[in-house]
Scaffold this motif. Structure first.
Motif, PDB file in Angstrom:
ATOM      1  N   SER A  27      27.033  24.567  46.130  1.00  0.00           N
ATOM      2  CA  SER A  27      27.630  25.127  44.918  1.00  0.00           C
ATOM      3  C   SER A  27      26.858  24.638  43.689  1.00  0.00           C
ATOM      4  O   SER A  27      26.222  23.583  43.700  1.00  0.00           O
ATOM      5  CB  SER A  27      29.095  24.728  44.807  1.00  0.00           C
ATOM      6  OG  SER A  27      29.221  23.347  44.589  1.00  0.00           O
ATOM      7  N   ARG A  28      26.928  25.407  42.642  1.00  0.00           N
ATOM      8  CA  ARG A  28      26.183  25.063  41.430  1.00  0.00           C
ATOM      9  C   ARG A  28      26.741  23.821  40.757  1.00  0.00           C
ATOM     10  O   ARG A  28      26.006  23.077  40.115  1.00  0.00           O
ATOM     11  CB  ARG A  28      26.224  26.228  40.456  1.00  0.00           C
ATOM     12  CG  ARG A  28      25.444  27.406  40.938  1.00  0.00           C
ATOM     13  CD  ARG A  28      25.520  28.537  39.936  1.00  0.00           C
ATOM     14  NE  ARG A  28      24.934  29.732  40.539  1.00  0.00           N
ATOM     15  CZ  ARG A  28      24.126  30.527  39.901  1.00  0.00           C
ATOM     16  NH1 ARG A  28      23.810  30.293  38.654  1.00  0.00           N
ATOM     17  NH2 ARG A  28      23.626  31.578  40.505  1.00  0.00           N
ATOM     18  N   GLY A  29      28.005  23.571  40.887  1.00  0.00           N
ATOM     19  CA  GLY A  29      28.624  22.419  40.250  1.00  0.00           C
ATOM     20  C   GLY A  29      28.175  21.086  40.834  1.00  0.00           C
ATOM     21  O   GLY A  29      28.216  20.065  40.158  1.00  0.00           O
ATOM     22  N   ASP A  35      21.155  15.866  42.112  1.00  0.00           N
ATOM     23  CA  ASP A  35      19.872  15.568  41.471  1.00  0.00           C
ATOM     24  C   ASP A  35      19.820  14.115  41.000  1.00  0.00           C
ATOM     25  O   ASP A  35      18.798  13.440  41.141  1.00  0.00           O
ATOM     26  CB  ASP A  35      19.623  16.510  40.302  1.00  0.00           C
ATOM     27  CG  ASP A  35      19.248  17.911  40.749  1.00  0.00           C
ATOM     28  OD1 ASP A  35      18.852  18.080  41.927  1.00  0.00           O
ATOM     29  OD2 ASP A  35      19.360  18.844  39.921  1.00  0.00           O
ATOM     30  N   GLU A  36      20.925  13.633  40.443  1.00  0.00           N
ATOM     31  CA  GLU A  36      20.981  12.229  40.017  1.00  0.00           C
ATOM     32  C   GLU A  36      20.857  11.297  41.219  1.00  0.00           C
ATOM     33  O   GLU A  36      20.149  10.288  41.160  1.00  0.00           O
ATOM     34  CB  GLU A  36      22.269  11.959  39.271  1.00  0.00           C
ATOM     35  CG  GLU A  36      22.336  12.596  37.907  1.00  0.00           C
ATOM     36  CD  GLU A  36      23.678  12.396  37.231  1.00  0.00           C
ATOM     37  OE1 GLU A  36      24.541  11.678  37.793  1.00  0.00           O
ATOM     38  OE2 GLU A  36      23.873  12.961  36.146  1.00  0.00           O
ATOM     39  N   ALA A  37      21.524  11.607  42.303  1.00  0.00           N
ATOM     40  CA  ALA A  37      21.462  10.770  43.503  1.00  0.00           C
ATOM     41  C   ALA A  37      20.067  10.796  44.114  1.00  0.00           C
ATOM     42  O   ALA A  37      19.605   9.784  44.649  1.00  0.00           O
ATOM     43  CB  ALA A  37      22.490  11.235  44.525  1.00  0.00           C
ATOM     44  N   PRO A  41      16.315   6.260  43.892  1.00  0.00           N
ATOM     45  CA  PRO A  41      15.270   5.336  44.358  1.00  0.00           C
ATOM     46  C   PRO A  41      14.160   5.119  43.337  1.00  0.00           C
ATOM     47  O   PRO A  41      13.459   4.111  43.386  1.00  0.00           O
ATOM     48  CB  PRO A  41      14.711   6.017  45.609  1.00  0.00           C
ATOM     49  CG  PRO A  41      15.772   6.922  46.072  1.00  0.00           C
ATOM     50  CD  PRO A  41      16.488   7.368  44.831  1.00  0.00           C
ATOM     51  N   PHE A  42      14.010   6.033  42.401  1.00  0.00           N
ATOM     52  CA  PHE A  42      12.942   5.926  41.421  1.00  0.00           C
ATOM     53  C   PHE A  42      13.396   5.292  40.117  1.00  0.00           C
ATOM     54  O   PHE A  42      12.593   5.069  39.218  1.00  0.00           O
ATOM     55  CB  PHE A  42      12.359   7.321  41.134  1.00  0.00           C
ATOM     56  CG  PHE A  42      11.906   8.024  42.374  1.00  0.00           C
ATOM     57  CD1 PHE A  42      10.847   7.543  43.119  1.00  0.00           C
ATOM     58  CD2 PHE A  42      12.568   9.149  42.829  1.00  0.00           C
ATOM     59  CE1 PHE A  42      10.441   8.169  44.272  1.00  0.00           C
ATOM     60  CE2 PHE A  42      12.164   9.790  43.979  1.00  0.00           C
ATOM     61  CZ  PHE A  42      11.100   9.296  44.705  1.00  0.00           C
ATOM     62  N   ALA A  43      14.656   5.002  39.997  1.00  0.00           N
ATOM     63  CA  ALA A  43      15.192   4.383  38.781  1.00  0.00           C
ATOM     64  C   ALA A  43      14.778   2.924  38.743  1.00  0.00           C
ATOM     65  O   ALA A  43      14.772   2.224  39.746  1.00  0.00           O
ATOM     66  CB  ALA A  43      16.707   4.502  38.756  1.00  0.00           C
TER      67      ALA A  43
END
Length: 57
Positions: A27-29, A35-37, A41-43
């Motif tokens: 779903s779009r929601g 995307d944040e999850a 690993p790159f944060a």
């Protein structure tokens, strides 16, 4: 109700659960949270200092 009716009911319920989860995942929601999850690993850690290990010596 015999065992085959029970098996058919369980199969239909399993299919409905699968379709519900697949619908929720696509779903779009849900896209923003996924995307944040995906970028976790790159944060970078705020308390890390370049050149220092985070392990105690």
């Amino acid at each position: 109700m015999d065992i085959n009716d029970f098996r058919s009911l369980i199969t239909v319920l399993g299919l409905l659960c699968f379709l519900g989860i697949a619908g929720w995942a696509y779903s779009r929601g849900s896209k923003k949270g996924f995307d944040e999850a995906a970028n976790l690993p790159f944060a970078e850690d705020d308390d890390s200092v370049p050149g220092q290990s985070s392990r105690p010596r």
